[in-house]
Design a protein around this motif. Structure first.
Motif, PDB file in Angstrom:
ATOM      1  N   GLY A   1       0.873  -1.119  -0.055  1.00  0.00           N
ATOM      2  CA  GLY A   1       0.088   0.131  -0.088  1.00  0.00           C
ATOM      3  C   GLY A   1       0.844   1.307  -0.069  1.00  0.00           C
ATOM      4  O   GLY A   1       1.931   1.367   0.440  1.00  0.00           O
ATOM      5  N   GLY A   2       0.197   2.437  -0.388  1.00  0.00           N
ATOM      6  CA  GLY A   2       0.993   3.508  -0.465  1.00  0.00           C
ATOM      7  C   GLY A   2       0.143   4.722  -0.145  1.00  0.00           C
ATOM      8  O   GLY A   2       0.504   6.025  -0.073  1.00  0.00           O
ATOM      9  N   ASN A   3      -0.750   4.443   0.968  1.00  0.00           N
ATOM     10  CA  ASN A   3      -1.565   5.595   1.578  1.00  0.00           C
ATOM     11  C   ASN A   3      -1.000   6.266   2.793  1.00  0.00           C
ATOM     12  O   ASN A   3      -1.115   5.695   3.756  1.00  0.00           O
ATOM     13  CB  ASN A   3      -2.959   5.058   1.867  1.00  0.00           C
ATOM     14  N   VAL A   4      -0.066   7.030   2.338  1.00  0.00           N
ATOM     15  CA  VAL A   4       0.794   7.634   3.663  1.00  0.00           C
ATOM     16  C   VAL A   4       0.499   9.125   3.805  1.00  0.00           C
ATOM     17  O   VAL A   4       0.588   9.939   2.684  1.00  0.00           O
ATOM     18  CB  VAL A   4       2.271   7.206   3.528  1.00  0.00           C
ATOM     19  N   ASP A   5       0.622   9.727   4.952  1.00  0.00           N
ATOM     20  CA  ASP A   5       0.349  11.159   5.106  1.00  0.00           C
ATOM     21  C   ASP A   5       1.658  11.644   4.665  1.00  0.00           C
ATOM     22  O   ASP A   5       2.813  11.294   5.041  1.00  0.00           O
ATOM     23  CB  ASP A   5       0.128  11.628   6.620  1.00  0.00           C
ATOM     24  N   PRO A   6       1.623  12.897   4.040  1.00  0.00           N
ATOM     25  CA  PRO A   6       2.970  13.634   3.571  1.00  0.00           C
ATOM     26  C   PRO A   6       4.030  13.553   4.632  1.00  0.00           C
ATOM     27  O   PRO A   6       5.146  13.573   4.394  1.00  0.00           O
ATOM     28  CB  PRO A   6       2.321  14.906   3.035  1.00  0.00           C
ATOM     29  N   SER A   7       3.605  13.884   5.978  1.00  0.00           N
ATOM     30  CA  SER A   7       4.456  14.258   6.841  1.00  0.00           C
ATOM     31  C   SER A   7       5.067  13.284   7.537  1.00  0.00           C
ATOM     32  O   SER A   7       6.395  13.171   7.589  1.00  0.00           O
ATOM     33  CB  SER A   7       3.700  14.941   8.213  1.00  0.00           C
ATOM     34  N   ILE A   8       4.438  11.825   7.473  1.00  0.00           N
ATOM     35  CA  ILE A   8       5.315  10.732   7.928  1.00  0.00           C
ATOM     36  C   ILE A   8       6.280  10.310   6.774  1.00  0.00           C
ATOM     37  O   ILE A   8       7.246   9.881   7.020  1.00  0.00           O
ATOM     38  CB  ILE A   8       4.093   9.693   8.000  1.00  0.00           C
ATOM     39  N   PHE A   9       5.828  10.343   5.384  1.00  0.00           N
ATOM     40  CA  PHE A   9       6.652   9.963   4.451  1.00  0.00           C
ATOM     41  C   PHE A   9       7.694  11.098   4.268  1.00  0.00           C
ATOM     42  O   PHE A   9       9.092  10.536   4.107  1.00  0.00           O
ATOM     43  CB  PHE A   9       5.781  10.318   2.855  1.00  0.00           C
TER      44      PHE A   9
END
Lengths: 329, 329
Positions: free
Chosen positions: B315-323
């Motif tokens: 999966g790739g559903n990640v918050d920009p801040s965590i990424f």
């Protein structure tokens, strides 16, 4: 429309390249996101060449050129002077085939770029950009060592290799039952766009074709008007370094002219928004120059409303700091 | 090894699911990077399910379940209570087929998750997590409206749908001439891993199979020992929210036990390093939970040295801040 440039570049060259490259390069996917479609106001089909080996389409053209050389020429090796995606493509292509490669780089090039080329086994020749001309440095090595120079774009074998991206795109769209209304391609020298648009125009002669350049680097759009390959006269800053070359190609321009291609431009801010949208909606890491075509569609630089638009996200080699800046906005 | 769970789950169920899903889901690519291989000390083949519609594999299982329902049941619609990838998968699957969907969410859920489910046309029912139980809220709607509950993992149709990821992986590896030594899959309830490992084990009975869980959430590994589906007793913080569910599946566990699967764990720091490597070497946006299998291989949690290792970036559903946090380190 006749897609053949006499004796040199046509769809058959691209099909031959596809056969040569088969098994060596990744068949990158074509992605679609209904959420991105809503943002763009049209249906967008993204060929994700950022997922290609070395992180850009450049290995296709470099490797096709290498595979066109005879054994004796291969033994002497290949040379180029790009520190970026093309340099990595040449280095990786040479490694795959097992021939020597020299990459000529300015001695102040970022160490990560030097290391990437060296990782692929290329010999690095550094020059002083203040006192030396990279073309002359490369030419001297060509003469001394009999190496073959691989142009980043102005070579029919390179153009045919890049064109395999378009051939795959045609196959993938057809498999999905999609007839595109428009094809939009990032452009600097024109190797990718000449190859891709040739493939699309042969398949769908009615497709509208666009190239996208950074504002201030729109030498191809100027070349469309003058009919001769133009150079950039001033060099503004841009984060789209992958498509910020100084000159349009002498061999690519006639191909693009023949197909009646339109020129669009995007600015850095539009490119960053496209990088962010590719992150959010497609889960792709795309570099700003690789996202120019998406940026043009998102900014509605032409009337794409309600249409089926195919485009290429051409590369993903981006510094973390620039990527973070783009996705944080 | 006999891969058939009597009357319920086998490779035929996965193949039927693949036929049903054909044309509805993306055939995600299998990517390889020689640079990543060097980092891992083995050859790594990454099935990029982060590029799947809705940003994770979950739409495969949800849609296969929906497509298994008869017309009258479909008319009444489907319901689930995941705010994350499964919820989006159910909402998107229902939209594709044109049936109603209800997603039960805590009223304090992040607005982006609520908006994503709503974007796909699902009806959102909010509950108070301090005073209400989500299963009871959903059950009441099931009874009142005759909707079909779609389990995130403990359902043979869902498992079969997720297993199509593995079926594609088998085909893609075979096309590339690769026989994997190991298959490594992210695991929470076990739907993806049960499906994928079944597909791989039928194709290559000798393949070593591993599931990867976040440290402290290794209920499946504990279930392998006890033989019954275990629950998490304490709930540590983790950035791997996608695979931080509370319980192993009663239907998935026997499948994994049958195949002699090994359990591995990774911590948040290892997951972040894998997110960064997927960014750098594969140009993929992967969420921390989606990168757990890559993290396990990178951290050499088992002896993969010199082997051919297939894994799923799920999966790739990640918050920009965590990424950004992950790629900046």
């Amino acid at each position: 429309m006749n897609s053949k440039i006499p004796g040199q570049f046509d769809i058959l060259a691209i099909k031959r390249a596809a056969e040569r490259l088969s098994g060596h390069v990744t068949r990158t996917p074509v992605l679609n996101s209904p959420m991105l479609d809503q943002v763009c106001g049209c249906q967008v089909f993204v060929k994700a060449e950022s997922l290609q080996k070395t992180g850009s389409f450049k290995i296709r053209g470099a490797l096709n050129k290498i595979l066109s050389l005879d054994a004796e020429t291969l033994r002497r090796g290949v040379i180029t002077y790009s520190a970026g995606n093309h340099g990595q493509g040449v280095a990786a292509g040479a490694k795959l085939i097992g021939c020597p490669a020299v990459i000529v780089l300015p001695k102040n090039a970022p160490s990560i770029k030097i290391e990437n080329c060296r990782w692929w086994g290329a010999e690095i020749v550094l020059y002083d950009p203040h006192t030396q001309d990279r073309a002359e440095v490369a030419q001297k090595i060509v003469e001394q060592r009999g190496m073959t120079f691989i142009s980043p774009f102005d070579d029919f074998d390179v153009m045919a290799g890049q064109g395999t991206t378009g051939l795959e795109l045609c196959e993938q769209l057809e498999e999905a039952g999609i007839t595109p209304d428009a094809i939009v391609v990032n452009c600097s020298g024109g190797g990718l766009s000449a190859g891709v648009i040739t493939a699309l125009k042969v398949k769908w002669p009615e497709v509208d074709a666009y190239i996208v350049e950074p504002v201030g680097f729109d030498k191809m759009a100027h070349s469309f008007i003058s009919g001769i390959p133009e150079k950039v006269t001033r060099v503004p800053d841009t984060i789209m370094d992958a498509i910020a070359g100084p000159a349009a190609g002498a061999k690519t321009l006639p191909v693009l002219l023949q197909h009646g291609v339109h020129g669009l431009t995007v600015n850095d801010n539009e490119a960053k928004q496209a990088v962010r949208s590719a992150f959010r909606f497609l889960k792709l890491v795309v570099e700003p120059g690789g996202a120019a075509s998406l940026a043009a569609v998102m900014a509605r630089k032409a009337d794409f409303t309600g249409k089926k638009v195919a485009l290429i996200c051409s590369g993903g080699n981006v510094d973390p700091s620039i990527f973070m800046h783009a996705i944080s906005e």
